[in-house]
Write a protein that holds these residues in place. Structure first.
Motif, PDB file in Angstrom:
ATOM      1  N   LEU A  58       0.829  -1.207   0.000  1.00 18.61           N
ATOM      2  CA  LEU A  58       0.000   0.000   0.000  1.00 18.61           C
ATOM      3  C   LEU A  58       0.863   1.256   0.000  1.00 18.61           C
ATOM      4  N   ARG A  59       1.968   1.231   0.736  1.00 19.72           N
ATOM      5  CA  ARG A  59       2.875   2.387   0.793  1.00 19.72           C
ATOM      6  C   ARG A  59       3.544   2.649  -0.557  1.00 19.72           C
ATOM      7  N   GLY A  60       3.628   1.624  -1.390  1.00 24.14           N
ATOM      8  CA  GLY A  60       4.219   1.773  -2.710  1.00 24.14           C
ATOM      9  C   GLY A  60       3.294   2.428  -3.725  1.00 24.14           C
ATOM     10  N   LEU A  61       2.048   2.634  -3.343  1.00 19.85           N
ATOM     11  CA  LEU A  61       1.072   3.262  -4.238  1.00 19.85           C
ATOM     12  C   LEU A  61       1.088   4.780  -4.049  1.00 19.85           C
ATOM     13  N   SER A  62       0.633   5.472  -5.073  1.00 16.65           N
ATOM     14  CA  SER A  62       0.494   6.925  -4.954  1.00 16.65           C
ATOM     15  C   SER A  62      -0.668   7.247  -4.016  1.00 16.65           C
ATOM     16  N   ARG A  63      -0.710   8.470  -3.541  1.00 20.54           N
ATOM     17  CA  ARG A  63      -1.813   8.884  -2.667  1.00 20.54           C
ATOM     18  C   ARG A  63      -3.154   8.727  -3.397  1.00 20.54           C
ATOM     19  N   GLY A  64      -3.198   9.059  -4.673  1.00 14.62           N
ATOM     20  CA  GLY A  64      -4.429   8.916  -5.447  1.00 14.62           C
ATOM     21  C   GLY A  64      -4.897   7.472  -5.520  1.00 14.62           C
ATOM     22  N   GLU A  65      -3.953   6.544  -5.701  1.00 13.17           N
ATOM     23  CA  GLU A  65      -4.307   5.125  -5.738  1.00 13.17           C
ATOM     24  C   GLU A  65      -4.793   4.652  -4.366  1.00 13.17           C
ATOM     25  N   GLN A  66      -4.154   5.130  -3.308  1.00 10.90           N
ATOM     26  CA  GLN A  66      -4.591   4.790  -1.956  1.00 10.90           C
ATOM     27  C   GLN A  66      -6.008   5.302  -1.693  1.00 10.90           C
ATOM     28  N   LEU A  67      -6.287   6.502  -2.158  1.00  8.98           N
ATOM     29  CA  LEU A  67      -7.641   7.061  -1.991  1.00  8.98           C
ATOM     30  C   LEU A  67      -8.666   6.259  -2.787  1.00  8.98           C
ATOM     31  N   ASP A  68      -8.281   5.776  -3.967  1.00 14.10           N
ATOM     32  CA  ASP A  68      -9.181   4.918  -4.747  1.00 14.10           C
ATOM     33  C   ASP A  68      -9.536   3.666  -3.956  1.00 14.10           C
ATOM     34  N   LEU A  69      -8.546   3.070  -3.297  1.00 14.99           N
ATOM     35  CA  LEU A  69      -8.812   1.876  -2.488  1.00 14.99           C
ATOM     36  C   LEU A  69      -9.753   2.192  -1.333  1.00 14.99           C
ATOM     37  N   LEU A  70      -9.562   3.334  -0.716  1.00 15.83           N
ATOM     38  CA  LEU A  70     -10.445   3.745   0.375  1.00 15.83           C
ATOM     39  C   LEU A  70     -11.875   3.943  -0.147  1.00 15.83           C
ATOM     40  N   ALA A  95     -11.752  11.918   4.663  1.00 11.90           N
ATOM     41  CA  ALA A  95     -11.541  11.068   5.834  1.00 11.90           C
ATOM     42  C   ALA A  95     -10.117  10.520   5.935  1.00 11.90           C
ATOM     43  N   ALA A  96      -9.331  10.723   4.896  1.00 15.21           N
ATOM     44  CA  ALA A  96      -7.994  10.127   4.861  1.00 15.21           C
ATOM     45  C   ALA A  96      -7.094  10.697   5.947  1.00 15.21           C
ATOM     46  N   HIS A  97      -6.426   9.789   6.638  1.00 12.43           N
ATOM     47  CA  HIS A  97      -5.416  10.166   7.615  1.00 12.43           C
ATOM     48  C   HIS A  97      -4.114  10.431   6.867  1.00 12.43           C
ATOM     49  N   SER A  98      -3.123  10.888   7.572  1.00  9.55           N
ATOM     50  CA  SER A  98      -1.822  11.088   6.932  1.00  9.55           C
ATOM     51  C   SER A  98      -1.205   9.749   6.547  1.00  9.55           C
ATOM     52  N   ASP A  99      -1.617   8.676   7.213  1.00 10.92           N
ATOM     53  CA  ASP A  99      -1.101   7.341   6.930  1.00 10.92           C
ATOM     54  C   ASP A  99      -2.236   6.462   6.405  1.00 10.92           C
ATOM     55  N   ILE A 100      -2.557   6.625   5.129  1.00  6.17           N
ATOM     56  CA  ILE A 100      -3.667   5.882   4.524  1.00  6.17           C
ATOM     57  C   ILE A 100      -3.428   4.370   4.552  1.00  6.17           C
ATOM     58  N   PRO A 101      -2.202   3.888   4.282  1.00  6.54           N
ATOM     59  CA  PRO A 101      -1.998   2.433   4.362  1.00  6.54           C
ATOM     60  C   PRO A 101      -2.372   1.857   5.732  1.00  6.54           C
ATOM     61  N   GLU A 102      -2.000   2.534   6.800  1.00  4.27           N
ATOM     62  CA  GLU A 102      -2.356   2.057   8.140  1.00  4.27           C
ATOM     63  C   GLU A 102      -3.870   2.123   8.333  1.00  4.27           C
ATOM     64  N   LEU A 104      -6.074   1.730   6.052  1.00  5.59           N
ATOM     65  CA  LEU A 104      -6.660   0.622   5.304  1.00  5.59           C
ATOM     66  C   LEU A 104      -6.449  -0.717   6.004  1.00  5.59           C
ATOM     67  N   VAL A 105      -5.204  -1.032   6.388  1.00  2.00           N
ATOM     68  CA  VAL A 105      -4.952  -2.360   6.966  1.00  2.00           C
ATOM     69  C   VAL A 105      -5.632  -2.555   8.312  1.00  2.00           C
ATOM     70  N   SER A 106      -6.036  -1.475   8.949  1.00  2.00           N
ATOM     71  CA  SER A 106      -6.729  -1.604  10.232  1.00  2.00           C
ATOM     72  C   SER A 106      -8.224  -1.871  10.060  1.00  2.00           C
ATOM     73  N   GLN A 107      -8.703  -1.875   8.834  1.00  3.86           N
ATOM     74  CA  GLN A 107     -10.134  -2.085   8.582  1.00  3.86           C
ATOM     75  C   GLN A 107     -10.509  -3.558   8.669  1.00  3.86           C
ATOM     76  N   PRO A 108     -11.522  -3.882   9.470  1.00  5.95           N
ATOM     77  CA  PRO A 108     -12.010  -5.263   9.466  1.00  5.95           C
ATOM     78  C   PRO A 108     -12.573  -5.590   8.075  1.00  5.95           C
ATOM     79  N   LEU A 109     -12.363  -6.776   7.629  1.00 11.23           N
ATOM     80  CA  LEU A 109     -12.863  -7.249   6.329  1.00 11.23           C
ATOM     81  C   LEU A 109     -12.340  -6.412   5.156  1.00 11.23           C
ATOM     82  N   LEU A 110     -11.115  -5.915   5.273  1.00 11.52           N
ATOM     83  CA  LEU A 110     -10.518  -5.082   4.225  1.00 11.52           C
ATOM     84  C   LEU A 110     -10.645  -5.719   2.846  1.00 11.52           C
ATOM     85  N   ALA A 111     -10.178  -6.954   2.718  1.00 10.71           N
ATOM     86  CA  ALA A 111     -10.168  -7.620   1.415  1.00 10.71           C
ATOM     87  C   ALA A 111     -11.572  -7.760   0.840  1.00 10.71           C
ATOM     88  N   GLU A 112     -12.508  -8.178   1.677  1.00 12.28           N
ATOM     89  CA  GLU A 112     -13.865  -8.417   1.171  1.00 12.28           C
ATOM     90  C   GLU A 112     -14.565  -7.119   0.790  1.00 12.28           C
TER      91      GLU A 112
END
Length: 129
Positions: A58-70, A95-102, A104-112
């Motif tokens: 997730l950290r390897g993605l751009s901020r825009g890509e991270q926001l798309d995942l969110l 709603a994005a925090h400064s650490d979007i990867p964190e 995301l990974v803290s979300q229950p059922l992230l993958a689903e």
């Protein structure tokens, strides 16, 4: 969407593996798998921490890509409909925090949730969905 669909699919697969693993409970059980009922099979060991793998991807993605995942996550958990992509993306920005990867990974059922969002927005599925 800025993020490539294949990138999303790869992340979903890794996030599913992360959800199926747990931290090391007993670092040296002193037995083999048969004796301990394979209790350590889903424990992460040295160099096998799926949480770190997903987080680094997730950290390897751009901020825009991270926001798309969110935004996909929001759609996948039914906060927004697929037709509300722009609204979901704006909500992700707000709603994005400064650490979007964190975040995301803290979300229950992230993958689903991301998998469900991907299907809703693009019609693309991931094996096992």
């Amino acid at each position: 969407m800025q993020i490539d669909i294949q990138t999303v699919k790869a992340l979903i697969i890794k996030a599913r593996a992360m959800a199926g693993s747990e931290g090391v409970v007993n670092p040296d059980p002193g037995s083999n798998g048969v004796d301990d009922g394979f209790r350590t099979a889903l424990q992460d060991g040295d160099g096998d921490d799926m949480y770190s793998v997903v987080s680094e991807n997730l950290r390897g993605l751009s901020r825009g890509e991270q926001l798309d995942l969110l935004a996909l996550l929001y759609i996948g958990r039914d906060d927004y409909a697929a037709e509300e992509w722009d609204t979901a993306r704006k909500a992700a920005e707000d709603a994005a925090h400064s650490d979007i990867p964190e975040q995301l990974v803290s979300q229950p059922l992230l993958a689903e949730h991301i998998a469900n969002g991907l299907v809703a927005v693009t019609g693309e599925t991931v094996i096992g969905s």
